[in-house]
Enzyme design. Structure first.
Site, PDB file in Angstrom:
ATOM      1  N   SER A   1       8.509  13.130  10.555  1.00  0.00           N
ATOM      2  CA  SER A   1       9.519  12.081  10.733  1.00  0.00           C
ATOM      3  C   SER A   1      10.449  12.450  11.879  1.00  0.00           C
ATOM      4  CB  SER A   1      10.346  11.925   9.450  1.00  0.00           C
ATOM      5  OG  SER A   1      11.502  11.139   9.654  1.00  0.00           O
TER       6      SER A   1
ATOM      7  N   TYR B   1      15.990  17.076   3.809  1.00  0.00           N
ATOM      8  CA  TYR B   1      14.842  16.249   4.203  1.00  0.00           C
ATOM      9  C   TYR B   1      14.381  16.636   5.603  1.00  0.00           C
ATOM     10  CZ  TYR B   1      11.985  12.119   5.155  1.00  0.00           C
ATOM     11  OH  TYR B   1      10.939  11.276   5.478  1.00  0.00           O
TER      12      TYR B   1
END
Length: 323
Positions: A166, A192
């Site tokens: 990501s 994350y």
């Protein structure tokens, strides 16, 4: 460490869909596993693979949702070779059980599943949940399936692993001295982010170790896609995305467009027999400095996500943790 060779490009771009990538391909006799395939990008990935004739296993926590997804794929593609298997990436026993239940060669492993939390959660081992699920679970799964992948490579000259990363990786490297937030204040965005950096570093080291076996791994950034992951976003995360969209850093893609880069890494000939790359918008991304601001650079990959020394260190730490 910016690359000095030409970046790998394809005829696809940010507007391409997963079906565009598999159009004209015959994936009959290709066996694929897609984790987190009951919805979102994972479902779109599995559907396009099935449409091209692949045998696809949906590896997911909720097998009821998986059964519905499999029925939906059958109805839309006519492919009966779509299976459902239980897999909880945060549970070591579940990963081991999935591996033990796999039989025969494997040609494509799509490590797509992921979680985002809005607070600190830990699994049974006490590992921070986002790192445990997004990286360590997929790490253990990939190691467990190595021999199946090697057998698949012997059949088709190569096997591929796709590690879904990501843009969030740009927010944090791996903080090796406190991966699981045992001493530092918990920040779900930072947690994350380091898990997504780990996804990229896995591709680097897995390729270095396994290319001689015919197994090649690449990391992909799907781009801005509205999926179920966003249900756990903090208000700070939502505000950031609104600012990024307003600034033109990214525009939201459909799930089919988000899955396109995964399919490029999985089946496009340009990424055959080569790995350790980070793809964005269906092509290899350019490298940006670690201190580059996120705004204006969201379509690159930071150096820390391709650092071979960090990749080797992460592999050793991951082996130690997962046993």
């Amino acid at each position: 460490m910016p690359t000095h060779r030409p970046l790998i490009t394809t005829r696809f771009d940010a507007t391409s869909t997963a079906d565009d990538v598999v159009d004209g391909l015959d994936l009959t006799h290709v066996r694929a596993i897609v984790t987190g395939a009951s919805s979102g990008i994972g479902l779109a990935t599995a559907r396009s693979l099935a449409r091209a004739g692949a045998e696809v296993t949906l590896a997911i926590r909720n097998t009821d949702a998986g059964a519905k997804a499999a029925a939906d794929i059958l109805a839309s593609t006519g492919n009966h070779d779509v299976h459902v298997a239980a897999l909880d990436l945060a549970d070591r026993a579940s990963v081991a059980g999935f591996v033990q239940g796999w039989d025969g060669p494997l040609h494509l492993l799509i490590n797509n599943a992921g979680v985002i939390t809005n607070g600190l959660f830990r699994n049974a081992e006490g590992w921070e949940l986002q790192f445990a699920t997004n990286h360590l679970g997929h790490f253990a799964l990939s190691l467990g399936l190595h021999d199946a992948l090697a057998a698949g490579a012997a059949e088709r000259s190569e096997a591929r692993i796709v590690s879904v990363s990501s843009t969030a990786h740009m927010r944090s490297p791996i903080v090796f001295d406190d991966i699981h937030f045992e001493r530092r204040e918990y920040d779900p965005q930072a947690a994350y982010a380091q898990s997504k950096t780990a996804n990229s570093l896995f591709a680097v080291e897995a390729t270095r170790r396994w290319a001689p076996d015919g197994i090649f791994t690449n990391a992909v950034n799907p781009g801005g896609v509205a999926t179920g992951l966003q249900r756990h976003f903090t208000q700070k995360m939502k505000d950031y995305l609104d600012q990024a969209e307003a600034a033109g850093v990214f525009s939201y893609k459909s799930v089919e467009q988000g899955a396109a880069t995964t399919l490029v890494a999985a089946v496009a000939p340009e990424f055959g027999h080569t790995g350790g790359h980070y793809l964005d918008d269906a092509r290899e991304a350019h490298t940006v400095p670690d201190d580059a601001a996120l705004f204006g650079n969201s379509h690159g990959v930071k150096q820390w996500a391709l650092d071979p020394d960090a990749a080797r260190h992460l592999w050793a730490v991951s082996l130690d943790l997962t046993g």
